[in-house]
Design a protein around this motif. Structure first.
Motif, mmCIF file in Angstrom:
data_model
loop_
_atom_site.group_PDB
_atom_site.id
_atom_site.type_symbol
_atom_site.label_atom_id
_atom_site.label_comp_id
_atom_site.label_asym_id
_atom_site.label_seq_id
_atom_site.Cartn_x
_atom_site.Cartn_y
_atom_site.Cartn_z
ATOM 1 N N GLN A 1 -6.279 29.320 59.257
ATOM 2 C CA GLN A 1 -6.658 28.605 60.469
ATOM 3 C C GLN A 1 -5.579 27.557 60.812
ATOM 4 O OE1 GLN A 1 -9.326 29.496 62.491
ATOM 5 N NE2 GLN A 1 -9.111 31.265 61.130
ATOM 6 N N ILE B 1 -18.651 48.261 63.319
ATOM 7 C CA ILE B 1 -18.896 48.772 64.678
ATOM 8 C C ILE B 1 -17.624 49.461 65.154
ATOM 9 C CG2 ILE B 1 -19.486 48.093 67.046
ATOM 10 C CD1 ILE B 1 -21.641 47.260 65.065
ATOM 11 N N SER C 1 -15.779 44.007 62.429
ATOM 12 C CA SER C 1 -14.639 44.876 62.733
ATOM 13 C C SER C 1 -14.235 45.601 61.450
ATOM 14 C CB SER C 1 -13.465 44.054 63.264
ATOM 15 O OG SER C 1 -12.929 43.270 62.225
ATOM 16 N N LYS C 2 -13.485 46.660 61.618
ATOM 17 C CA LYS C 2 -13.033 47.437 60.454
ATOM 18 C C LYS C 2 -12.109 46.601 59.580
ATOM 19 C CE LYS C 2 -11.100 52.033 59.528
ATOM 20 N NZ LYS C 2 -10.244 51.650 58.418
ATOM 21 N N THR D 1 -14.981 54.501 64.034
ATOM 22 C CA THR D 1 -15.338 55.020 62.712
ATOM 23 C C THR D 1 -16.495 54.229 62.120
ATOM 24 O OG1 THR D 1 -13.457 53.721 61.928
ATOM 25 C CG2 THR D 1 -13.143 56.087 62.101
ATOM 26 N N GLU E 1 -9.855 45.458 69.936
ATOM 27 C CA GLU E 1 -9.049 46.670 70.153
ATOM 28 C C GLU E 1 -9.964 47.848 70.464
ATOM 29 O OE1 GLU E 1 -6.170 47.382 67.075
ATOM 30 O OE2 GLU E 1 -5.550 45.278 67.109
ATOM 31 N N ALA F 1 -11.823 39.869 61.677
ATOM 32 C CA ALA F 1 -10.986 39.478 60.536
ATOM 33 C C ALA F 1 -10.497 38.034 60.626
ATOM 34 C CB ALA F 1 -9.793 40.423 60.445
ATOM 35 N N HIS G 1 -10.202 40.892 67.680
ATOM 36 C CA HIS G 1 -9.188 41.073 68.721
ATOM 37 C C HIS G 1 -9.644 41.979 69.858
ATOM 38 C CE1 HIS G 1 -5.082 40.376 69.940
ATOM 39 N NE2 HIS G 1 -4.971 41.647 70.259
ATOM 40 N N LYS H 1 -8.848 34.532 58.069
ATOM 41 C CA LYS H 1 -7.397 34.314 58.179
ATOM 42 C C LYS H 1 -7.077 32.826 58.149
ATOM 43 C CE LYS H 1 -5.910 38.608 59.788
ATOM 44 N NZ LYS H 1 -5.790 39.448 60.920
HETATM 45 C C1 LIG Z 1 -8.364 55.909 63.665
HETATM 46 C C2 LIG Z 1 -8.782 54.459 63.725
HETATM 47 C C3 LIG Z 1 -10.126 54.158 63.705
HETATM 48 C C4 LIG Z 1 -10.535 52.829 63.758
HETATM 49 N N1 LIG Z 1 -11.885 52.555 63.775
HETATM 50 C C5 LIG Z 1 -12.259 51.271 63.895
HETATM 51 C C6 LIG Z 1 -13.648 50.937 63.954
HETATM 52 O O1 LIG Z 1 -14.537 51.799 63.881
HETATM 53 N N2 LIG Z 1 -13.991 49.640 64.073
HETATM 54 C C7 LIG Z 1 -13.053 48.632 64.132
HETATM 55 O O2 LIG Z 1 -13.442 47.464 64.232
HETATM 56 N N3 LIG Z 1 -11.745 48.930 64.065
HETATM 57 C C8 LIG Z 1 -11.342 50.197 63.942
HETATM 58 N N4 LIG Z 1 -10.011 50.466 63.853
HETATM 59 C C9 LIG Z 1 -9.079 49.337 63.717
HETATM 60 C C10 LIG Z 1 -8.824 48.596 65.014
HETATM 61 O O3 LIG Z 1 -7.792 49.272 65.723
HETATM 62 C C11 LIG Z 1 -8.372 47.145 64.721
HETATM 63 O O4 LIG Z 1 -7.316 47.176 63.801
HETATM 64 C C12 LIG Z 1 -9.486 46.259 64.177
HETATM 65 O O5 LIG Z 1 -10.620 46.331 65.008
HETATM 66 C C13 LIG Z 1 -8.968 44.814 64.166
HETATM 67 O O6 LIG Z 1 -9.957 43.974 63.636
HETATM 68 P P1 LIG Z 1 -10.038 42.454 64.081
HETATM 69 O O7 LIG Z 1 -9.955 42.369 65.566
HETATM 70 O O8 LIG Z 1 -11.209 41.837 63.414
HETATM 71 O O9 LIG Z 1 -8.747 41.819 63.366
HETATM 72 P P2 LIG Z 1 -7.411 41.235 63.969
HETATM 73 O O10 LIG Z 1 -6.700 42.245 64.812
HETATM 74 O O11 LIG Z 1 -6.680 40.658 62.806
HETATM 75 O O12 LIG Z 1 -7.875 40.080 64.952
HETATM 76 C C14 LIG Z 1 -8.375 38.851 64.498
HETATM 77 C C15 LIG Z 1 -8.602 37.980 65.725
HETATM 78 O O13 LIG Z 1 -9.242 36.778 65.334
HETATM 79 C C16 LIG Z 1 -8.739 35.745 66.169
HETATM 80 N N5 LIG Z 1 -9.031 34.479 65.486
HETATM 81 C C17 LIG Z 1 -8.530 33.997 64.341
HETATM 82 N N6 LIG Z 1 -9.090 32.801 64.039
HETATM 83 C C18 LIG Z 1 -9.959 32.530 65.039
HETATM 84 C C19 LIG Z 1 -10.815 31.426 65.306
HETATM 85 N N7 LIG Z 1 -10.899 30.363 64.495
HETATM 86 N N8 LIG Z 1 -11.576 31.484 66.426
HETATM 87 C C20 LIG Z 1 -11.511 32.531 67.285
HETATM 88 N N9 LIG Z 1 -10.694 33.599 67.078
HETATM 89 C C21 LIG Z 1 -9.924 33.579 65.968
HETATM 90 C C22 LIG Z 1 -7.256 36.072 66.310
HETATM 91 O O14 LIG Z 1 -6.733 35.429 67.471
HETATM 92 C C23 LIG Z 1 -7.296 37.596 66.456
HETATM 93 O O15 LIG Z 1 -7.402 37.949 67.816
HETATM 94 C C24 LIG Z 1 -9.581 51.788 63.816
HETATM 95 C C25 LIG Z 1 -8.220 52.118 63.839
HETATM 96 C C26 LIG Z 1 -7.822 53.433 63.795
HETATM 97 C C27 LIG Z 1 -6.367 53.727 63.826
#
Ligand SMILES: Cc1cc2nc3c(=O)[nH]c(=O)nc-3n(C[C@H](O)[C@H](O)[C@H](O)COP(=O)(O)OP(=O)(O)OC[C@H]3O[C@@H](n4cnc5c(N)ncnc54)[C@H](O)[C@@H]3O)c2cc1C
Length: 342
Positions: free
Chosen positions: A218, A269, A246-247, A272, A289, A212, A287, A216
């Protein structure tokens, strides 16, 4: 004693076997050696000659169902072909690639033969019996299954065995006659996105995950979605990598936010989402997670680019983490296409 049958089918050329079919041949050879059981390989193709030649060094009995009727995937013809091959081989164990073509018909054929089927098999073990492994609950629980019912159909997941590659030479192949039912379906052709529009590439060596963070704000206080899209597509074009997400990123489309138009939930990926198999993975702006990383179970070499030194990847989930701006790093890599390819 078991009678082993490996089912294979041709690719869109109608004559060469698919990679998943060749992987199943490897699994069949290993199992036949371990059980000291006779091995038969069944081929479904328009023309089975070159497929049979490619399998000549296996030493297996080769059966084929071939002809124009089998050039396209269609339930009635594929089911009739596979049923005829199973009967001709008198098979007790049937290994088949979990391709869309065979996945569609295998359960029906198992039912016709009074047998049983298990799918998504990743490994075959056991010394004197057959123990088939598969994963449940989003790859968190591994089960080992054995059954007494015969014939037992086992559909193997792609990427779990090496593709068979032996010297090609003329081979004796027994043609099996098939009594076709009345055909109601005419296959008029395939419509598929062009290769450069298709971002999910299961056979790619590398997985690129977009998180994500790409959409977001920058450090300059702005979002750069269009630039993010160009960088990601540029990386895919240079490396041939498969694109995961990511989700949070794919969910944004439903929330009316600025999104990357080439991403869908099929790219997701994780818990879910999907659990692909690639030799390498590079996570960007994600991130790391647990619900996401659980989908990385079968990625051998895991790397991440993140701005956050406390992200999940640093907590033992990645082999290498680069604390850097992914916009800068990917732009640099894309400017070095030869380096990116390697
Ligand atoms: C029941 C359940 C099932 C789920 N199933 C899934 C699933 O199948 N798949 C999944 O992905 N998630 C799933 N999730 C959600 C998961 O917990 C996270 O919320 C999700 O993976 C977060 O996505 P993210 O890391 O892309 O976003 P964010 O948490 O918003 O992280 C974004 C990251 O990008 C970094 N960033 C920003 N700009 C830059 C840059 N210029 N260069 C480098 N880094 C940067 C930030 O520092 C941050 O670490 C599930 C959650 C639940 C509760």
């Amino acid at each position: 004693m078991e009678n082993l049958l490996v089912l294979t089918h041709a690719d869109e050329t109608g004559s060469a076997l698919t990679r998943a079919s060749l992987e199943t041949v490897t699994a069949g050879l290993e199992l036949a050696t371990r059980l000291s059981a006779p091995l038969t390989i069944g081929i479904v193709a328009t023309d089975a000659t070159s497929a049979a030649a490619a399998l000549s060094s296996t030493g297996a009995r080769l059966l084929a169902v071939s002809g124009e009727a089998f050039s396209q995937s269609r339930y009635a013809t594929d089911a009739a072909a596979v049923e005829a091959l199973c009967r001709a081989a008198n098979a007790t164990i049937v290994l088949a690639p979990g391709s869309s073509r065979f996945t569609r018909i295998a359960a029906g054929v198992a039912h016709r033969l009074g047998g049983f089927i298990d799918t998504h098999i990743t490994a075959l073990g056991g010394a004197e019996t057959i123990e088939a492994s598969r994963w449940f609950y989003r790859q968190r629980i591994e089960a080992v299954v054995s059954r007494d019912v015969r014939p037992w159909f086992l559909l193997l997941d792609a990427g779990t065995h090496a593709a068979f590659a032996g010297a090609s030479s003329a081979a004796k192949v027994e043609e099996v006659a098939v009594q076709l039912p009345a055909l109601r379906t005419t296959v008029s052709g395939f419509r598929a996105p062009q290769q450069d529009q298709q971002t999910i590439r299961p056979d790619a060596k590398m997985l690129l995950v977009a998180g994500a963070g790409w959409t977001k704000k920058q450090p300059d206080g702005q979002i750069h979605t269009a630039e993010a899209g160009e960088l990601i597509l540029g990386f895919l074009a240079a490396t041939g990598a498969s694109l995961g997400s990511s989700k949070s990123l794919v969910d944004q489309g439903g929330e009316g936010n600025s999104v990357l138009p080439f991403l869908t939930h099929l790219n997701q990926i994780g818990q879910t989402g999907s659990t692909p198999r690639h030799a390498k993975g590079l996570s960007t702006c994600c991130h790391g997670e647990e619900p996401h990383v659980v989908g990385w179970r079968f990625i051998a070499d895991r790397r991440a680019i993140s701005l956050d030194p406390n992200c999940g990847w640093t907590r033992g989930k990645a082999d290498v983490v680069y604390f850097a701006d992914a916009f800068t790093v990917i732009a640099k890599v894309n400017s070095l296409p030869e380096a990116a390819k390697s």
